[in-house]
Write an enzyme that holds these catalytic residues in place. Structure first.
Site, mmCIF file in Angstrom:
data_model
loop_
_atom_site.group_PDB
_atom_site.id
_atom_site.type_symbol
_atom_site.label_atom_id
_atom_site.label_comp_id
_atom_site.label_asym_id
_atom_site.label_seq_id
_atom_site.Cartn_x
_atom_site.Cartn_y
_atom_site.Cartn_z
ATOM 1 N N ASN A 61 -0.795 -8.628 -5.111
ATOM 2 C CA ASN A 61 0.546 -9.215 -5.008
ATOM 3 C C ASN A 61 0.969 -9.830 -6.333
ATOM 4 O OD1 ASN A 61 -1.510 -11.086 -4.320
ATOM 5 N ND2 ASN A 61 -0.061 -12.424 -3.282
ATOM 6 N N GLU A 63 3.859 -12.332 -7.669
ATOM 7 C CA GLU A 63 4.900 -13.262 -7.217
ATOM 8 C C GLU A 63 5.889 -13.581 -8.336
ATOM 9 O OE1 GLU A 63 2.960 -16.547 -5.255
ATOM 10 O OE2 GLU A 63 2.404 -15.269 -3.553
ATOM 11 N N CYS A 72 4.396 -7.500 -2.501
ATOM 12 C CA CYS A 72 3.086 -7.519 -1.840
ATOM 13 C C CYS A 72 2.111 -6.553 -2.528
ATOM 14 C CB CYS A 72 3.217 -7.063 -0.392
ATOM 15 S SG CYS A 72 4.104 -8.199 0.664
ATOM 16 N N GLU A 74 0.224 -4.309 -1.149
ATOM 17 C CA GLU A 74 0.255 -2.936 -0.620
ATOM 18 C C GLU A 74 1.311 -2.100 -1.325
ATOM 19 O OE1 GLU A 74 0.227 -5.785 0.964
ATOM 20 O OE2 GLU A 74 -0.509 -5.634 3.017
ATOM 21 N N CYS A 111 2.608 -6.705 6.050
ATOM 22 C CA CYS A 111 3.898 -7.221 6.536
ATOM 23 C C CYS A 111 4.791 -6.053 6.955
ATOM 24 C CB CYS A 111 4.570 -8.067 5.457
ATOM 25 S SG CYS A 111 5.368 -7.090 4.166
ATOM 26 N N CYS A 114 5.969 -3.684 4.146
ATOM 27 C CA CYS A 114 4.895 -2.799 3.675
ATOM 28 C C CYS A 114 4.609 -1.700 4.692
ATOM 29 C CB CYS A 114 3.631 -3.614 3.387
ATOM 30 S SG CYS A 114 3.791 -4.610 1.883
HETATM 31 N N1 THU Z 1 1.285 -10.637 0.862
HETATM 32 C C1 THU Z 1 0.772 -9.427 0.511
HETATM 33 O O1 THU Z 1 0.582 -9.123 -0.669
HETATM 34 N N2 THU Z 1 0.479 -8.556 1.506
HETATM 35 C C2 THU Z 1 0.584 -8.823 2.839
HETATM 36 O O2 THU Z 1 0.290 -7.974 3.661
HETATM 37 C C3 THU Z 1 1.068 -10.135 3.271
HETATM 38 C C4 THU Z 1 1.555 -11.048 2.208
HETATM 39 C C5 THU Z 1 1.580 -11.586 -0.219
HETATM 40 C C6 THU Z 1 3.030 -11.861 -0.465
HETATM 41 C C7 THU Z 1 2.963 -13.222 -1.108
HETATM 42 O O3 THU Z 1 2.699 -13.047 -2.495
HETATM 43 C C8 THU Z 1 1.750 -13.873 -0.484
HETATM 44 O O4 THU Z 1 0.989 -12.835 0.084
HETATM 45 C C9 THU Z 1 2.084 -14.897 0.597
HETATM 46 O O5 THU Z 1 2.914 -14.356 1.553
#
Ligand code: THU
Length: 162
Positions: A61, A63, A72, A74, A111, A114
């Protein structure tokens, strides 16, 4: 009225029960969590995909101070894999996560956004992706692709319907 029942099967494994090949891919996703950029959530997610020809691609991920601009693990990984190897379908996707206390015992599921992107990748290559959700205590395996996690999904088939 009639009822439609949509069946989902998730297999539960421990890490030790996986093949060597699977464990390598799982470890690639676990290692990718350490390269994640997550200063806001401090929730580090890693993903690894094995392509049909055996190539492994990892991501995590990323941010952003403007929160929705982040992405994310994925999607970062799938987009990167498809950008580099547009002619090669994806066989397996592994997702792993850790927070400030370490690896999570129970896996995190992808999520909704994704899931929709995974569906598009399956559709693009006409091939279901095996999905492995890693947790330190137990892992979930979805053998037959994202539709198990995204019932009644919207895909390009609907765009052609009258
Ligand atoms: N996140 C992911 O990378 N993948 C997921 O399946 C769920 C959430 C990340 C997004 C954000 O950077 C952090 O986790 C908190 O939500």
């Amino acid at each position: 009225m009639r009822e439609m029942c949509l069946h989902t099967s998730v297999k539960v494994y421990t890490y030790d029960e996986f093949s060597q090949e699977d464990r390598e891919l799982i470890d690639a996703a676990r290692n990718a969590t350490s390269r994640s950029y997550a200063p806001y959530s401090k929730f580090n997610v890693g993903a690894a995909v094995r392509l049909a020809d055996g190539i492994v691609v990892t991501g995590n991920n990323q941010e952003n101070a403007a929160y929705p601009s982040g992405l994310c693990a994925e999607r970062t990984t799938l987009f990167w894999a498809n950008a580099q190897y547009p002619d090669t379908p994806i066989d397996t996707l592994v997702i792993a996560a850790r927070n400030e206390n370490g690896e999570l015992g129970i896996p995190i599921p992808p999520c909704g956004a994704c899931r929709q992107v995974i569906l598009e990748v399956e559709k693009r290559y006409n091939r279901a992706i095996r999905i492995v959700l890693y947790g330190a205590k137990e892992c979930y395996v979805i053998e037959d692709g994202i539709k198990a996690l995204l019932p009644l999904c919207f895909d390009s088939d609907f765009l052609d319907k009258e």
